[in-house]
Design an enzyme around this catalytic site. Structure first.
Site, short mmCIF file in Angstrom:
data_model
loop_
_atom_site.label_atom_id
_atom_site.label_comp_id
_atom_site.label_asym_id
_atom_site.label_seq_id
_atom_site.Cartn_x
_atom_site.Cartn_y
_atom_site.Cartn_z
N THR A 162 0.83 -1.36 -0.04
CA THR A 162 -0.14 -0.10 0.05
C THR A 162 0.89 1.28 -0.03
OG1 THR A 162 -1.62 -1.36 1.09
CG2 THR A 162 -1.96 1.20 1.22
N SER A 181 -8.11 -2.19 6.13
CA SER A 181 -7.54 -1.46 7.35
C SER A 181 -7.15 -0.10 7.09
CB SER A 181 -6.27 -2.24 8.11
OG SER A 181 -6.64 -3.73 8.21
N GLY A 197 0.61 -0.67 5.15
CA GLY A 197 1.11 -1.82 5.85
C GLY A 197 -0.03 -2.68 6.47
N GLY A 198 -0.83 -3.00 5.63
CA GLY A 198 -1.83 -3.95 5.90
C GLY A 198 -2.69 -3.66 7.12
N ASP A 226 -8.63 -10.12 0.88
CA ASP A 226 -8.68 -9.49 2.06
C ASP A 226 -10.03 -9.80 2.93
OD1 ASP A 226 -6.52 -8.02 2.50
OD2 ASP A 226 -7.60 -5.98 2.27
N1 GLU Z 1 -5.29 -4.56 1.60
C1 GLU Z 1 -5.02 -4.03 2.52
C2 GLU Z 1 -6.03 -3.29 3.25
O1 GLU Z 1 -6.88 -2.68 2.66
C3 GLU Z 1 -3.88 -3.14 2.29
C4 GLU Z 1 -2.74 -3.82 1.69
C5 GLU Z 1 -1.53 -3.98 2.64
O2 GLU Z 1 -1.10 -2.57 3.19
O3 GLU Z 1 -0.91 -4.89 3.03
O4 GLU Z 1 -6.05 -2.99 4.54
#
Ligand code: GLU
Length: 594
Positions: A400, A467, A487-488, A442
């Site tokens: 991200t 997130s 950072g997920g 996700d």
């Molecule tokens: N898919 C994650 C989210 O939407 C973001 C991806 C990531 O930062 O790893 O929370």
């Protein structure tokens, strides 16, 4: 990532070309407007838009389009994200939910292998057509530019198209990300041609060009976003999903079959951004605005801040403040996992971010003893300290990108966007130059909350829980601080920790950003950077906290603080992910802009 632009960035059609600076540093203060991104080229493009009279939305869209070129493994038009905007004239905070959407035919068992009834391994699901959701990024840019911008989307895409045409030098970070993904990228002819020239990652310092993406941006500029959602670009996208361009001579080793997806042209054509009202909560007299579902970021950050507000924390006792930070984070993750997903009823969201819920949940936090993790979610139907049965683990990820822009008129943008994993699904749309997301991974593949329902199972047209937590804080009714991070799942804790550092521990914004980080997501061991573990580990361990293995770094945030009288402090990472790029239009004498 810090990439040195080696060329002149020509900007808006009617404006003169300007030289990009050699390098932006992590901190800048001054007036006129501010831009913070992870990358010098994107920051230079955003600043140039401000310089030529564009507003924060114009600059954010132009910088975002540039990040789609220079940070292609984190974000781009193959992905989605969440955009939070404060309009000074209207005195209003608005949001755009540009999250990817699943196919209309998606069911709860979407990621379960019909052959054996077991969920797919994560890499198998990720590198496939199945993981690709309808991208929302381009629709987000269009909605933002049309609703609040002063420039055409076409003109805002042009600087990025030039960057794609001319290229940029490959740095350590770029090369490492390709190397880490080489086995997945090597599966697809289109991805391999772009990122594995001669079958190997590009050499350090070589110029990375992407003429296909330049042409795609220009085609969109000329024909409108319809060419993406209902036209030729979209047709190529759907073809790549349904018939992934698997190579007859793959590079590297990949143990899984490449599964085709079921996304259709109708899914793509039916995509619409949503514009939900932002979440709002009060913290110590400040108003904090965040993103609602399908992101869990806003709810989790706001709930944790409310929990922190129930105790009297101060800079004088840093151990206590960090103890409460970790506990509040764990509790809000427990609640997030149980209650948050696309379609969570507003009443549930309102309850989770209410002071009464914080008072109810705060009884789980003991002043000097860490609770056993995982903590159970709160019982949303009952009063008191009751908990619901504990739920299972949560999704992972570390990709991200994020940007922050403020302009001289008082408008502010906080925007986080992604293609999910670093490298997304690993599928570049042939001839179009952009990677497709794997955002649908996700979703939880099976129920993590049994016997309760899991709010984040796949469903028809549903958007996966995120997130991402773009956040704007107001003081005395005026924007004071905007912050966001990649950072997920660690996005939530990174944003929360920066707010704790700034608002409770009284650090300056650059210090709050640079401080070592830790992430407690309701698991046994805290995930911490070595600096955090070494400094605070002994005191926190004495309170019963446990640490998992250290991680080299958490997040790559950007932020802008509005200092009053039109002043800005723009802030990016000093070192994480190679360091970010913060700039202001007119640096103050005392301001640093190295
Ligand atoms: N898919 C994650 C989210 O939407 C973001 C991806 C990531 O930062 O790893 O929370």
């Amino acid at each position: 990532m810090r990439i040195l632009p080696v060329f002149v960035v020509a900007t808006l059609a009617a404006t003169p070309a300007v030289a990009a600076p050699a390098r932006w540093g992590p901190t800048a203060s001054g007036t006129g407007g501010a831009v913070a991104t992870v990358d010098s080229t994107a920051t230079a493009v955003g600043l140039d838009v401000l310089r030529h009279g564009g507003n924060a939305v114009d600059a954010a869209v132009a910088a975002a389009a540039t990040l789609g070129v220079t940070e292609p493994f984190s974000a781009g038009i193959g992905g989605g994200g969440f955009f939070v905007y404060y309009d000074a004239k209207q005195h209003q905070v608005s949001t755009i939910d540009g999250r990817e959407a699943g196919p209309a035919t998606m069911t709860s068992g979407y990621f379960v292998d019909p052959a054996d009834g077991q969920p797919y391994d994560f890499p198998e699901a990720r590198v496939s057509g199945l993981s690709v959701g309808v991208p929302g990024t381009l629709a987000t840019w269009e909605a933002a530019a049309t609703s609040w911008g002063t420039r055409s989307l076409a003109s805002l895409l042009e600087p990025a198209a030039e960057v794609a045409d001319r290229g940029f030098p490959v740095d350590d970070n770029f090369r490492k990300l390709v190397t880490d993904n080489a086995d997945a990228f090597g599966r697809f002819d289109s991805t391999r041609a772009l990122y594995l020239p001669g079958g190997a990652p590009p050499a350090l310092g070589s110029i990375q060009r992407n003429p296909d993406l330049a042409a795609t941006y220009r085609q969109i500029a000329a024909q409108g976003t319809g060419v993406f959602y209902r036209g030729a670009v979209g047709a190529d996208l759907i073809k790549a999903v349904q018939h992934p361009p698997v190579s007859a001579n793959p590079v590297g080793v990949w143990p899984y079959p490449i599964r085709p997806g079921v996304l259709t042209a109708a899914d793509l054509a039916g995509y619409r951004v949503r514009t939900p009202a932002p979440l709002r909560s009060e913290f110590r007299g400040l108003s904090v605005y965040g993103m609602p579902a399908p992101s869990s970021g806003g709810v989790a950050v706001l709930e944790a801040l409310n929990l922190l507000e129930t105790s009297h924390l101060s800079a004088a006792d840093r151990t206590k403040a960090l103890h409460y930070y970790l506990e509040a984070s764990a509790l809000s993750f427990a609640d997030r996992n149980r209650y948050l997903g696309d379609g969570t009823p507003q009443a549930v969201v309102d309850k989770l971010i209410s002071d009464s819920w914080a008072r109810q949940r705060a009884c789980r936090i003991a002043p000097t003893t860490a609770m056993i993790k995982p903590a159970a979610p709160g019982d949303i139907t009952g009063p008191g300290c009751a908990t619901a049965k504990v739920g299972g683990p949560t999704e992972q990820g570390q990709s991200t990108t994020n940007l922050t822009v403020a302009d001289r008129w008082g408008n502010v943008v906080e925007y986080t966007f992604t293609i999910e994993q670093t490298g997304g699904s690993a599928i570049v749309v042939p001839g179009r130059g952009f990677l497709l997301n794997n955002e649908l991974t996700d979703f939880n593949f099976t129920n993590t909350q049994a016997p309760a329902a899991d709010p984040n199972l796949p469903g028809p047209g549903k958007r996966p829980r995120s997130s991402m937590a773009p956040t704007i804080v107001f003081k005395n009714d005026k924007p004071f601080l905007a912050v966001g991070a990649p950072g997920g799942v660690t996005i939530i804790t990174t944003v929360l920790q920066i707010l704790v550092n700034r608002l409770i521990l009284g650090m300056s914004l650059p210090a709050a950003m640079a401080a070592p980080r830790a992430s407690q997501r309701n698991t046994d061991g805290i995930q911490a950077e070595p600096g955090f573990h070494a400094t605070y580990g002994p005191a926190l361990t004495a309170l019963g906290h446990t640490f998992g293995p250290d991680v080299p770094e958490l997040g790559a945030a950007t932020a802008v603080e509005i200092t009053g009288y039109g002043g800005f402090i723009a802030s990016a990472e000093p070192t994480r992910r190679g360091g970010g790029a913060a700039a202001v239009l007119w640096p103050s004498n005392s301001g640093r802009q190295e």
